[in-house]
Design a protein around this motif. Structure first.
Motif, PDB file in Angstrom:
ATOM      1  N   MET A   1       0.844  -1.205   0.000  1.00  0.00           N
ATOM      2  CA  MET A   1       0.000   0.000   0.000  1.00  0.00           C
ATOM      3  C   MET A   1       0.876   1.250   0.000  1.00  0.00           C
ATOM      4  SD  MET A   1      -3.616  -0.448   0.816  1.00  0.00           S
ATOM      5  CE  MET A   1      -3.891   1.027   1.706  1.00  0.00           C
ATOM      6  N   GLU A   2       1.870   1.261   0.867  1.00  0.00           N
ATOM      7  CA  GLU A   2       2.737   2.436   0.987  1.00  0.00           C
ATOM      8  C   GLU A   2       3.489   2.709  -0.317  1.00  0.00           C
ATOM      9  OE1 GLU A   2       2.766  -0.214   3.172  1.00  0.00           O
ATOM     10  OE2 GLU A   2       1.559   0.794   4.706  1.00  0.00           O
ATOM     11  N   GLU A   3       4.007   1.661  -0.926  1.00  0.00           N
ATOM     12  CA  GLU A   3       4.730   1.820  -2.193  1.00  0.00           C
ATOM     13  C   GLU A   3       3.796   2.313  -3.295  1.00  0.00           C
ATOM     14  OE1 GLU A   3       8.084  -1.728  -1.841  1.00  0.00           O
ATOM     15  OE2 GLU A   3       6.051  -2.237  -2.499  1.00  0.00           O
ATOM     16  N   ALA A   4       2.597   1.764  -3.349  1.00  0.00           N
ATOM     17  CA  ALA A   4       1.633   2.158  -4.377  1.00  0.00           C
ATOM     18  C   ALA A   4       1.246   3.631  -4.210  1.00  0.00           C
ATOM     19  CB  ALA A   4       0.399   1.269  -4.315  1.00  0.00           C
ATOM     20  N   ILE A   5       1.006   4.050  -2.980  1.00  0.00           N
ATOM     21  CA  ILE A   5       0.625   5.441  -2.728  1.00  0.00           C
ATOM     22  C   ILE A   5       1.765   6.388  -3.063  1.00  0.00           C
ATOM     23  CG2 ILE A   5       0.028   7.096  -0.898  1.00  0.00           C
ATOM     24  CD1 ILE A   5      -1.664   4.786   0.350  1.00  0.00           C
ATOM     25  N   LYS A   6       2.972   6.041  -2.657  1.00  0.00           N
ATOM     26  CA  LYS A   6       4.136   6.886  -2.960  1.00  0.00           C
ATOM     27  C   LYS A   6       4.325   7.022  -4.467  1.00  0.00           C
ATOM     28  CE  LYS A   6       9.017   7.425  -1.745  1.00  0.00           C
ATOM     29  NZ  LYS A   6       8.986   8.813  -1.405  1.00  0.00           N
ATOM     30  N   SER A   7       4.224   5.930  -5.185  1.00  0.00           N
ATOM     31  CA  SER A   7       4.356   5.950  -6.637  1.00  0.00           C
ATOM     32  C   SER A   7       3.235   6.775  -7.267  1.00  0.00           C
ATOM     33  CB  SER A   7       4.339   4.526  -7.178  1.00  0.00           C
ATOM     34  OG  SER A   7       4.451   4.517  -8.582  1.00  0.00           O
ATOM     35  N   LEU A   8       2.035   6.585  -6.781  1.00  0.00           N
ATOM     36  CA  LEU A   8       0.891   7.339  -7.286  1.00  0.00           C
ATOM     37  C   LEU A   8       1.076   8.835  -7.066  1.00  0.00           C
ATOM     38  CD1 LEU A   8      -1.930   7.196  -8.574  1.00  0.00           C
ATOM     39  CD2 LEU A   8      -2.855   6.843  -6.271  1.00  0.00           C
TER      40      LEU A   8
ATOM     41  N   VAL B   1      -8.228   6.712   0.877  1.00  0.00           N
ATOM     42  CA  VAL B   1      -8.859   7.524  -0.161  1.00  0.00           C
ATOM     43  C   VAL B   1      -8.004   8.772  -0.330  1.00  0.00           C
ATOM     44  CG1 VAL B   1     -10.913   8.803  -0.876  1.00  0.00           C
ATOM     45  CG2 VAL B   1     -11.165   6.696   0.472  1.00  0.00           C
ATOM     46  N   LEU B   2      -7.532   8.988  -1.553  1.00  0.00           N
ATOM     47  CA  LEU B   2      -6.752  10.181  -1.865  1.00  0.00           C
ATOM     48  C   LEU B   2      -7.628  11.125  -2.673  1.00  0.00           C
ATOM     49  CD1 LEU B   2      -4.688   7.762  -1.533  1.00  0.00           C
ATOM     50  CD2 LEU B   2      -3.112   9.188  -2.817  1.00  0.00           C
ATOM     51  N   GLU B   3      -7.732  12.354  -2.213  1.00  0.00           N
ATOM     52  CA  GLU B   3      -8.450  13.365  -2.976  1.00  0.00           C
ATOM     53  C   GLU B   3      -7.414  14.157  -3.750  1.00  0.00           C
ATOM     54  OE1 GLU B   3     -11.261  15.534  -0.607  1.00  0.00           O
ATOM     55  OE2 GLU B   3     -12.614  13.821  -0.691  1.00  0.00           O
ATOM     56  N   VAL B   4      -7.552  14.145  -5.075  1.00  0.00           N
ATOM     57  CA  VAL B   4      -6.538  14.753  -5.935  1.00  0.00           C
ATOM     58  C   VAL B   4      -7.151  15.861  -6.779  1.00  0.00           C
ATOM     59  CG1 VAL B   4      -5.253  12.589  -5.990  1.00  0.00           C
ATOM     60  CG2 VAL B   4      -6.796  13.125  -7.850  1.00  0.00           C
ATOM     61  N   CYS B   5      -6.297  16.838  -7.097  1.00  0.00           N
ATOM     62  CA  CYS B   5      -6.789  17.987  -7.850  1.00  0.00           C
ATOM     63  C   CYS B   5      -5.663  18.587  -8.685  1.00  0.00           C
ATOM     64  CB  CYS B   5      -7.318  19.043  -6.885  1.00  0.00           C
ATOM     65  SG  CYS B   5      -8.001  20.508  -7.684  1.00  0.00           S
ATOM     66  N   ASN B   6      -6.035  19.039  -9.858  1.00  0.00           N
ATOM     67  CA  ASN B   6      -5.178  19.866 -10.691  1.00  0.00           C
ATOM     68  C   ASN B   6      -5.843  21.240 -10.664  1.00  0.00           C
ATOM     69  OD1 ASN B   6      -4.475  21.358 -13.114  1.00  0.00           O
ATOM     70  ND2 ASN B   6      -3.399  19.526 -13.784  1.00  0.00           N
TER      71      ASN B   6
ATOM     72  N   LYS C   1       0.859  17.395 -12.709  1.00  0.00           N
ATOM     73  CA  LYS C   1       0.335  18.608 -12.079  1.00  0.00           C
ATOM     74  C   LYS C   1      -0.924  18.395 -11.241  1.00  0.00           C
ATOM     75  CE  LYS C   1       2.473  21.783 -15.380  1.00  0.00           C
ATOM     76  NZ  LYS C   1       3.563  20.932 -15.599  1.00  0.00           N
ATOM     77  N   PHE C   2      -1.106  17.171 -10.756  1.00  0.00           N
ATOM     78  CA  PHE C   2      -2.165  16.876  -9.792  1.00  0.00           C
ATOM     79  C   PHE C   2      -1.515  16.780  -8.418  1.00  0.00           C
ATOM     80  CE2 PHE C   2      -4.165  15.332 -13.635  1.00  0.00           C
ATOM     81  CZ  PHE C   2      -5.511  15.603 -13.449  1.00  0.00           C
ATOM     82  N   GLY C   3      -2.181  17.326  -7.439  1.00  0.00           N
ATOM     83  CA  GLY C   3      -1.686  17.209  -6.080  1.00  0.00           C
ATOM     84  C   GLY C   3      -2.660  16.417  -5.234  1.00  0.00           C
ATOM     85  N   VAL C   4      -2.137  15.796  -4.188  1.00  0.00           N
ATOM     86  CA  VAL C   4      -2.987  15.104  -3.227  1.00  0.00           C
ATOM     87  C   VAL C   4      -3.346  16.120  -2.147  1.00  0.00           C
ATOM     88  CG1 VAL C   4      -3.167  13.213  -1.566  1.00  0.00           C
ATOM     89  CG2 VAL C   4      -1.940  12.868  -3.722  1.00  0.00           C
ATOM     90  N   LEU C   5      -4.618  16.483  -2.101  1.00  0.00           N
ATOM     91  CA  LEU C   5      -5.085  17.468  -1.140  1.00  0.00           C
ATOM     92  C   LEU C   5      -5.292  16.871   0.239  1.00  0.00           C
ATOM     93  CD1 LEU C   5      -7.815  19.162  -3.342  1.00  0.00           C
ATOM     94  CD2 LEU C   5      -5.459  19.917  -2.988  1.00  0.00           C
ATOM     95  N   TRP C   6      -5.686  15.602   0.244  1.00  0.00           N
ATOM     96  CA  TRP C   6      -6.055  14.954   1.488  1.00  0.00           C
ATOM     97  C   TRP C   6      -5.942  13.462   1.311  1.00  0.00           C
ATOM     98  CZ3 TRP C   6     -11.364  13.186   3.190  1.00  0.00           C
ATOM     99  CH2 TRP C   6     -11.429  13.004   4.567  1.00  0.00           C
ATOM    100  N   GLN C   7      -5.487  12.792   2.340  1.00  0.00           N
ATOM    101  CA  GLN C   7      -5.423  11.329   2.330  1.00  0.00           C
ATOM    102  C   GLN C   7      -6.200  10.837   3.543  1.00  0.00           C
ATOM    103  OE1 GLN C   7      -1.538   9.706   1.620  1.00  0.00           O
ATOM    104  NE2 GLN C   7      -2.094   7.729   2.456  1.00  0.00           N
ATOM    105  N   PHE C   8      -7.268  10.102   3.287  1.00  0.00           N
ATOM    106  CA  PHE C   8      -8.179   9.642   4.319  1.00  0.00           C
ATOM    107  C   PHE C   8      -7.952   8.158   4.571  1.00  0.00           C
ATOM    108  CE2 PHE C   8     -12.841   8.399   5.109  1.00  0.00           C
ATOM    109  CZ  PHE C   8     -12.738   8.584   6.482  1.00  0.00           C
ATOM    110  N   ASP C   9      -7.534   7.819   5.779  1.00  0.00           N
ATOM    111  CA  ASP C   9      -7.296   6.431   6.171  1.00  0.00           C
ATOM    112  C   ASP C   9      -8.584   5.907   6.804  1.00  0.00           C
ATOM    113  OD1 ASP C   9      -6.607   4.047   7.496  1.00  0.00           O
ATOM    114  OD2 ASP C   9      -4.564   4.747   7.878  1.00  0.00           O
TER     115      ASP C   9
ATOM    116  N   ILE D   1      -9.172   8.895  -5.645  1.00  0.00           N
ATOM    117  CA  ILE D   1      -8.484   7.666  -6.027  1.00  0.00           C
ATOM    118  C   ILE D   1      -8.364   6.839  -4.756  1.00  0.00           C
ATOM    119  CG2 ILE D   1      -6.365   6.621  -6.902  1.00  0.00           C
ATOM    120  CD1 ILE D   1      -5.902   9.135  -8.566  1.00  0.00           C
ATOM    121  N   VAL D   2      -8.729   5.570  -4.830  1.00  0.00           N
ATOM    122  CA  VAL D   2      -8.643   4.693  -3.663  1.00  0.00           C
ATOM    123  C   VAL D   2      -7.494   3.704  -3.837  1.00  0.00           C
ATOM    124  CG1 VAL D   2     -11.090   4.931  -3.095  1.00  0.00           C
ATOM    125  CG2 VAL D   2     -10.363   3.056  -4.551  1.00  0.00           C
ATOM    126  N   VAL D   3      -6.867   3.386  -2.720  1.00  0.00           N
ATOM    127  CA  VAL D   3      -5.824   2.370  -2.670  1.00  0.00           C
ATOM    128  C   VAL D   3      -6.189   1.492  -1.479  1.00  0.00           C
ATOM    129  CG1 VAL D   3      -3.355   1.888  -2.480  1.00  0.00           C
ATOM    130  CG2 VAL D   3      -4.135   4.027  -3.560  1.00  0.00           C
TER     131      VAL D   3
END
Length: 129
Positions: A12-19, A53-58, A27-35, A80-82
């Motif tokens: 999970m950690e590797e996938a999120i870091k890569s994502l 759950v990652l909330e992403v935005c450009n 040019k998308f940023g992760v605004l919030w990561q909800f565990d 985006i969910v992981v």
């Protein structure tokens, strides 16, 4: 199908870091990561499935689409969910498809825009596997 989902052999950690890296490159940023697992457990619920759950935005694209139709804000930021799939014992990365969500707004002028965002997010997800 309303969603796009892939499996990865990464943790999970590797996938999120890569994502996060691939999203940043586009040019998308992760605004919030909800565990979800942590939150539910803190609330006293027995939930043992790792689920983020990652909330992403450009920002430029968000401004552009909101300037055309404010109802699109109901779907922003993109999610985006992981998570660790209990059935397959694999980590999955997925998202609701923007093209499916935009159908609810009934605005033909936004279909090309949402298809572009969807394709870019799918590319980020695919590169993260």
């Amino acid at each position: 199908m309303f969603h796009y989902t892939v499996e990865t052999d990464k943790s999970m950690e590797e996938a999120i870091k890569s994502l996060e890296t691939n999203l940043k490159d586009d040019k998308f940023g992760v605004l919030w990561q909800f565990d979800i697992q942590e939150t539910l457990q803190k609330k006293g619920f027995d939930f043992n499935q790792p689920y983020q759950v990652l909330e992403v935005c450009n920002p430029a694209e968000a401004k552009r689409v909101l300037s055309e139709n404010q109802l699109v804000g109901y779907f922003l930021p993109c999610k985006i969910v992981v998570y660790h799939d209990k059935e397959t014992e694999k980590v999955k990365i997925g998202m609701p498809k923007p093209t499916a969500l935009i159908e609810m707004v009934n605005d033909e002028s936004l279909k090309e825009f949402t298809a572009d965002i969807e394709n870019r997010l799918i590319t980020c997800i695919d590169q993260s596997v």
